[in-house]
Scaffold this motif. Structure first.
Motif, PDB file in Angstrom:
ATOM      1  N   ARG A  60       5.435  32.760  -1.074  1.00  0.00           N
ATOM      2  CA  ARG A  60       6.566  33.904  -1.222  1.00  0.00           C
ATOM      3  C   ARG A  60       5.617  35.246  -1.083  1.00  0.00           C
ATOM      4  N   PHE A  61       6.410  36.124  -0.941  1.00  0.00           N
ATOM      5  CA  PHE A  61       6.004  37.606  -0.683  1.00  0.00           C
ATOM      6  C   PHE A  61       6.515  38.270  -1.948  1.00  0.00           C
ATOM      7  N   PRO A  62       5.820  38.612  -2.918  1.00  0.00           N
ATOM      8  CA  PRO A  62       6.638  39.363  -4.240  1.00  0.00           C
ATOM      9  C   PRO A  62       6.190  40.462  -4.479  1.00  0.00           C
ATOM     10  N   PRO A  63       6.964  41.588  -3.786  1.00  0.00           N
ATOM     11  CA  PRO A  63       6.624  43.140  -3.972  1.00  0.00           C
ATOM     12  C   PRO A  63       7.335  43.570  -5.155  1.00  0.00           C
ATOM     13  N   GLU A  64       6.670  44.546  -5.965  1.00  0.00           N
ATOM     14  CA  GLU A  64       7.447  45.072  -6.766  1.00  0.00           C
ATOM     15  C   GLU A  64       8.223  46.412  -6.257  1.00  0.00           C
ATOM     16  N   PRO A  65       9.369  46.528  -6.329  1.00  0.00           N
ATOM     17  CA  PRO A  65      10.235  47.491  -5.489  1.00  0.00           C
ATOM     18  C   PRO A  65       9.804  48.947  -6.142  1.00  0.00           C
ATOM     19  N   LEU A  69       6.483  49.500   1.424  1.00  0.00           N
ATOM     20  CA  LEU A  69       5.245  48.831   1.638  1.00  0.00           C
ATOM     21  C   LEU A  69       4.200  49.339   2.812  1.00  0.00           C
ATOM     22  N   HIS A  70       2.940  49.148   2.568  1.00  0.00           N
ATOM     23  CA  HIS A  70       2.031  49.502   3.499  1.00  0.00           C
ATOM     24  C   HIS A  70       1.337  48.754   4.020  1.00  0.00           C
ATOM     25  N   VAL A  71       0.316  48.985   4.769  1.00  0.00           N
ATOM     26  CA  VAL A  71      -0.457  47.923   5.758  1.00  0.00           C
ATOM     27  C   VAL A  71      -1.196  46.830   5.034  1.00  0.00           C
ATOM     28  N   GLY A  72      -1.500  46.998   3.742  1.00  0.00           N
ATOM     29  CA  GLY A  72      -2.116  45.943   2.851  1.00  0.00           C
ATOM     30  C   GLY A  72      -0.994  45.035   2.676  1.00  0.00           C
ATOM     31  N   HIS A  73       0.121  45.379   2.330  1.00  0.00           N
ATOM     32  CA  HIS A  73       1.313  44.533   2.312  1.00  0.00           C
ATOM     33  C   HIS A  73       1.642  43.817   3.548  1.00  0.00           C
ATOM     34  N   ALA A  74       1.407  44.295   4.582  1.00  0.00           N
ATOM     35  CA  ALA A  74       1.530  43.862   5.929  1.00  0.00           C
ATOM     36  C   ALA A  74       0.626  42.516   5.966  1.00  0.00           C
ATOM     37  N   LYS A  75      -0.705  42.762   5.605  1.00  0.00           N
ATOM     38  CA  LYS A  75      -1.556  41.444   5.613  1.00  0.00           C
ATOM     39  C   LYS A  75      -0.974  40.292   4.929  1.00  0.00           C
ATOM     40  N   SER A  76      -0.419  40.762   3.780  1.00  0.00           N
ATOM     41  CA  SER A  76       0.081  39.696   2.785  1.00  0.00           C
ATOM     42  C   SER A  76       1.442  39.169   3.148  1.00  0.00           C
ATOM     43  N   ILE A  77       2.302  39.746   3.840  1.00  0.00           N
ATOM     44  CA  ILE A  77       3.566  39.296   4.659  1.00  0.00           C
ATOM     45  C   ILE A  77       3.271  38.450   5.782  1.00  0.00           C
ATOM     46  N   CYS A 264      -2.310  35.254  -3.805  1.00  0.00           N
ATOM     47  CA  CYS A 264      -2.420  36.564  -4.231  1.00  0.00           C
ATOM     48  C   CYS A 264      -3.603  37.210  -3.933  1.00  0.00           C
ATOM     49  N   THR A 265      -3.870  38.436  -4.197  1.00  0.00           N
ATOM     50  CA  THR A 265      -5.271  39.158  -3.900  1.00  0.00           C
ATOM     51  C   THR A 265      -5.935  38.739  -5.236  1.00  0.00           C
ATOM     52  N   LEU A 266      -7.356  39.051  -4.807  1.00  0.00           N
ATOM     53  CA  LEU A 266      -8.655  38.524  -5.790  1.00  0.00           C
ATOM     54  C   LEU A 266      -8.437  39.138  -7.258  1.00  0.00           C
ATOM     55  N   GLU A 297      -6.485  32.849  -4.329  1.00  0.00           N
ATOM     56  CA  GLU A 297      -6.577  34.307  -3.854  1.00  0.00           C
ATOM     57  C   GLU A 297      -7.339  34.663  -2.923  1.00  0.00           C
ATOM     58  N   PHE A 298      -7.078  35.608  -2.077  1.00  0.00           N
ATOM     59  CA  PHE A 298      -7.868  35.895  -1.054  1.00  0.00           C
ATOM     60  C   PHE A 298      -8.116  37.592  -1.329  1.00  0.00           C
ATOM     61  N   ALA A 299      -9.065  38.184  -0.220  1.00  0.00           N
ATOM     62  CA  ALA A 299      -9.381  39.658  -0.403  1.00  0.00           C
ATOM     63  C   ALA A 299      -8.398  40.377   0.116  1.00  0.00           C
ATOM     64  N   ARG A 300      -8.318  41.584  -0.619  1.00  0.00           N
ATOM     65  CA  ARG A 300      -7.067  42.588  -0.157  1.00  0.00           C
ATOM     66  C   ARG A 300      -7.614  43.320   1.094  1.00  0.00           C
ATOM     67  N   LEU A 301      -6.823  43.785   1.878  1.00  0.00           N
ATOM     68  CA  LEU A 301      -7.330  44.699   3.081  1.00  0.00           C
ATOM     69  C   LEU A 301      -7.782  46.045   2.462  1.00  0.00           C
ATOM     70  N   ASN A 302      -8.768  46.599   2.854  1.00  0.00           N
ATOM     71  CA  ASN A 302      -9.281  47.731   2.918  1.00  0.00           C
ATOM     72  C   ASN A 302      -9.374  48.484   4.298  1.00  0.00           C
ATOM     73  N   VAL A 307      -5.534  55.454   2.572  1.00  0.00           N
ATOM     74  CA  VAL A 307      -5.607  54.927   1.241  1.00  0.00           C
ATOM     75  C   VAL A 307      -4.276  53.738   1.229  1.00  0.00           C
ATOM     76  N   THR A 308      -4.246  52.953   0.320  1.00  0.00           N
ATOM     77  CA  THR A 308      -3.433  51.826   0.177  1.00  0.00           C
ATOM     78  C   THR A 308      -2.994  51.640  -1.235  1.00  0.00           C
ATOM     79  N   SER A 309      -2.949  52.787  -1.795  1.00  0.00           N
ATOM     80  CA  SER A 309      -2.450  52.796  -3.215  1.00  0.00           C
ATOM     81  C   SER A 309      -1.205  53.413  -3.221  1.00  0.00           C
ATOM     82  N   LYS A 310      -0.117  52.635  -3.525  1.00  0.00           N
ATOM     83  CA  LYS A 310       1.339  52.975  -3.664  1.00  0.00           C
ATOM     84  C   LYS A 310       1.496  54.411  -4.518  1.00  0.00           C
ATOM     85  N   ARG A 311       0.406  54.490  -5.749  1.00  0.00           N
ATOM     86  CA  ARG A 311       0.447  55.730  -6.355  1.00  0.00           C
ATOM     87  C   ARG A 311       0.039  56.874  -5.736  1.00  0.00           C
TER      88      ARG A 311
HETATM   89  P1  ATP Z   1      -0.364  48.940  -5.414  1.00  0.00           P
HETATM   90  O1  ATP Z   1      -1.369  48.862  -5.805  1.00  0.00           O
HETATM   91  O2  ATP Z   1      -0.562  49.881  -4.008  1.00  0.00           O
HETATM   92  O3  ATP Z   1       0.749  49.613  -6.118  1.00  0.00           O
HETATM   93  P2  ATP Z   1       0.548  46.406  -5.414  1.00  0.00           P
HETATM   94  O4  ATP Z   1      -0.390  45.279  -5.062  1.00  0.00           O
HETATM   95  O5  ATP Z   1       0.805  46.581  -6.813  1.00  0.00           O
HETATM   96  O6  ATP Z   1       0.177  47.513  -4.653  1.00  0.00           O
HETATM   97  P3  ATP Z   1       3.229  44.874  -5.045  1.00  0.00           P
HETATM   98  O7  ATP Z   1       4.336  45.270  -4.529  1.00  0.00           O
HETATM   99  O8  ATP Z   1       2.581  44.181  -6.292  1.00  0.00           O
HETATM  100  O9  ATP Z   1       2.029  46.174  -4.811  1.00  0.00           O
HETATM  101  O10 ATP Z   1       2.439  43.736  -3.764  1.00  0.00           O
HETATM  102  C1  ATP Z   1       3.118  42.792  -3.506  1.00  0.00           C
HETATM  103  C2  ATP Z   1       2.122  41.865  -2.899  1.00  0.00           C
HETATM  104  O11 ATP Z   1       1.500  42.530  -1.775  1.00  0.00           O
HETATM  105  C3  ATP Z   1       1.276  41.231  -3.808  1.00  0.00           C
HETATM  106  O12 ATP Z   1       1.129  39.911  -3.671  1.00  0.00           O
HETATM  107  C4  ATP Z   1      -0.225  42.016  -3.452  1.00  0.00           C
HETATM  108  O13 ATP Z   1      -1.393  41.117  -3.623  1.00  0.00           O
HETATM  109  C5  ATP Z   1      -0.038  42.179  -1.830  1.00  0.00           C
HETATM  110  N1  ATP Z   1      -0.775  43.513  -1.607  1.00  0.00           N
HETATM  111  C6  ATP Z   1      -0.758  44.407  -1.936  1.00  0.00           C
HETATM  112  N2  ATP Z   1      -1.814  45.327  -1.646  1.00  0.00           N
HETATM  113  C7  ATP Z   1      -2.523  44.622  -0.579  1.00  0.00           C
HETATM  114  C8  ATP Z   1      -3.556  44.950   0.112  1.00  0.00           C
HETATM  115  N3  ATP Z   1      -4.428  46.032   0.209  1.00  0.00           N
HETATM  116  N4  ATP Z   1      -3.986  43.728   0.990  1.00  0.00           N
HETATM  117  C9  ATP Z   1      -3.520  42.631   0.703  1.00  0.00           C
HETATM  118  N5  ATP Z   1      -2.397  42.357   0.098  1.00  0.00           N
HETATM  119  C10 ATP Z   1      -1.934  43.148  -0.642  1.00  0.00           C
END
Ligand code: ATP
Ligand code: MG
Length: 599
Positions: A60-65, A69-77, A264-266, A297-302, A307-311
């Motif tokens: 599953r891919f479980p984003p919080e709406p 989505l950003h490039v880090g999410h693309a890795k997870s997708i 999920c991420t680490l 768990e896997f390592a998130r994309l940097n 910057v890949t923080s939604k905030r």
């Molecule tokens: P942010 O910290 O930017 O708000 P988030 O992780 O809280 O992002 P979610 O909507 O909870 O955002 O993320 C959905 C999925 O995407 C989660 O399973 C999360 O692990 C994964 N994900 C988020 N950022 C990354 C990243 N940089 N690399 C790989 N996977 C990521």
């Protein structure tokens, strides 16, 4: 690695990784083949969804709406949907909407669009849509919480937030039991129902799992699982004033959807013991079936320069530092789409960076390289003048009998195409636009382009000889002068017997089109703009966008939004998704032809 017969063989052999090895072992051993699907004692989200093959993996891919989505999410997708695709399984799209305050429909729609655009789908083979909302499980989660209370695994704690924090202890110090920890199940149940019924204000009490306040893993020191929040929820409205905590909700969601591999991420590694504890308790109570989902768990994309923080991304949008979530400089999926990245290039990128458990940074150039590889053979070529300077062929009327004469020219649109290429047509006349840097009055050493006395070819057209230039009062060159060079043998222009060292790009003044070209560059000047406490806002690249008025060859008159091209010598460009119209062309630079950043 042996591949069990019951799943589809990946089209191409993908490099293995630890997750593939786990999945292949699970499929070989039939770990998930137990009959969890049919007649699951819980509210299996699949009930009524038709026959489900128990040998399938489910991710599953479980984003919080709460943002785009950003490039880090693309890795997870790509990882979750890609594994499901490669092993004949299914990946669910699930909105983790357990937080009532920050979530919006706009983001739900944006996420659905982004996942589809990347090329993934959440349907079962029988067509059942696996699109879920965590908030649809609130009833079940509430029942699960009551079960935990009845079984003595949860209690209502009414310590203040400060007391709770102090009593949690820290890495070196065990926690202290709450004075409310030994309430009877009946007392807890009554109090929890008062929480549910709105009798208590926000923060007055929380429901906590009753595990071990002395556990070396702080996540097991009686974590909170329900809190009071008198807030309206985008899906459930005012039905609830208590909401489950993410760490409680997530394993329940996975179990209800019969997820096999919850990836999920680490950061969540330390939560795994609670994930398993909770599902074991719920299985004991007969609320869910076994074997339950497993978390990996896997390592998130940097990615450098991003910057890949939604905030932080939201800050850039809210403060007008970029034009919106889809600004082509944003590392959001909508931003990358508008910039011109292709789904194939993003998928290839995610494949290339691989999946590991190690912390690392990926160079932004890797993403650009994947785009170049995707477009190299596909993107039609075009000539443009981005910094245009007029050039006049002063002997044109003499050679062709009229100053207005136009000579038809053509070049292949896809010069490296295997089965031949369509032609682009354009015409050469008395005046053309050249690139300003292609003329030097006094040539530097080794310069092979236009300077008085030198000959070059106008690419796809004739050989010309530079004779001089005109300047304005300020000394700025306003026009280059040249003559068409007739062939020495036949006397006609264009024949190949005249040898020159350079061919320059050009656009006819008569048939060139005016276009707005947006030259995008990296948004930050620092490779790790928010690492180690750096202020990313102080590291913005002031030259991340330069807009020029350019001339482009007439073949681009047919360009539709999102059509991509290689502008010869300049790189890859896309007709802007929002602003381009054939009558008012707007092109975005996706990336240059080679990685030249920082050199
Ligand atoms: P942010 O910290 O930017 O708000 P988030 O992780 O809280 O992002 P979610 O909507 O909870 O955002 O993320 C959905 C999925 O995407 C989660 O399973 C999360 O692990 C994964 N994900 C988020 N950022 C990354 C990243 N940089 N690399 C790989 N996977 C990521
Ligand atoms: Mg998150």
């Amino acid at each position: 690695m042996s591949t069990p017969a019951h799943h589809d063989t990946p089209e191409s052999v993908k490099p293995s990784n630890f997750l593939r090895q786990i999945i292949e072992a699970d499929l070989a051993q039939g770990t998930h083949a137990a009959n969890r699907w049919a007649g699951s004692p819980g509210d299996c989200a699949h009930q009524g969804a038709g026959a489900i093959d128990p040998a399938r993996i489910r991710t599953r891919f479980p984003p919080e709406p709460n943002g785009y989505l950003h490039v880090g999410h693309a890795k997870s997708i790509c990882l979750n949907f890609g594994l499901a695709r490669d092993y004949g399984g299914v990946c669910h799209l699930r909105f983790d909407d357990t937080n009532p305050e920050k979530e919006e429909q706009e983001y739900v729609d944006g996420i659905i669009d982004a996942v589809h655009w990347l090329g993934f789908d959440w349907r079962d083979p029988d067509g059942h849509e696996n699109l879920y909302y965590a908030s649809n499980y609130f009833d079940f989660m509430y029942r699960a919480a009551e079960y935990l209370i009845e079984a003595g695994h949860a209690y209502v704690d009414e310590q203040t937030a400060e007391e709770m924090r102090a009593n949690r202890g820290d890495f070196g110090k065990p926690g202290v039991d709450s004075p409310y920890r030994n309430r009877t199940p009946a007392e807890n149940l009554a109090r929890f129902r008062e929480m549910r019924d709105g009798k208590l204000p926000d923060g007055a009490a929380v429901l906590r799992a009753r595990i071990d306040m002395a556990s070396p893993n702080i996540n097991l020191r009686d974590p909170a699982i329900y809190r009071i929040k008198h807030a309206e929820h985008h899906n459930t409205g005012n039905q609830w004033c208590i909401y489950p905590m993410y760490t409680f909700a997530h394993p329940v969601e996975d179990a209800l959807e019969c997820i096999t591999h919850s990836i999920c991420t680490l950061e969540f590694e330390d939560q795994r013991p609670f994930y398993d504890w909770l599902l074991d308790r719920l299985a004991e109570g007969g609320l869910i079936a076994k074997p339950h989902p497993r978390q990996y768990e896997f390592a998130r994309l940097n990615l450098t320069y991003v910057v890949t923080s939604k905030r932080k991304l939201k800050h850039l949008v809210d403060n007008g530092i970029v034009s919106g979530w889809d600004d082509p400089r944003m590392p959001t999926i909508v931003g990358m789409r508008r910039r011109g990245y292709t789904p194939a290039s993003i998928q290839a990128f995610c494949e290339r960076i691989g999946v590991t458990k190690d912390y690392s940074w990926i160079d932004y150039g890797t993403l650009e390289g994947c785009l170049r590889e995707d477009l190299e053979a596909k993107a039609p070529r075009a000539m443009v003048a981005l910094d245009p300077l007029k050039l006049e062929l002063t002997n044109w009327a003499e050679v062709f009998g009229s100053a207005d004469h136009l000579e038809p020219c053509s070049l292949p649109a896809l010069p490296h195409a295997q089965e031949g290429s369509p032609e682009r047509h354009f015409s050469l006349g008395r005046e053309v636009w050249i690139e300003r840097e292609d003329f030097e009055e006094v040539p530097p050493k080794g310069y092979k382009r236009l300077f008085p006395g030198n000959k070059v070819r106008l690419k796809g057209g004739y050989v010309i000889e530079c004779t001089g230039c005109e300047k304005d009062a300020a000394g700025t060159i306003t026009k280059v002068l040249a003559t068409v060079v007739p062939d020495t043998k036949s006397g006609t222009p264009g024949a190949d017997s005249v040898k020159v060292k350079a061919a320059i790009t050009w656009v006819g003044v008569a048939d060139g089109l005016t276009a707005e070209v947006r030259l995008y560059d990296r948004l930050f000047t620092d490779a790790q703009p928010d690492a180690g406490g750096k202020d990313f806002l102080a590291l913005l690249n002031p030259d991340s966008l330069k807009v020029v008025t350019a001339y482009v060859e007439p073949s681009l008159a047919q360009a539709q939004p999102e059509d991509r091209f290689q502008f010869e010598r300049f790189g890859y460009f896309v007709a802007d998704r929002k602003d381009h119209a054939p009558a008012k062309p707007v092109f975005n630079r996706i990336t240059g032809l080679k990685d030249s950043w920082g050199k």
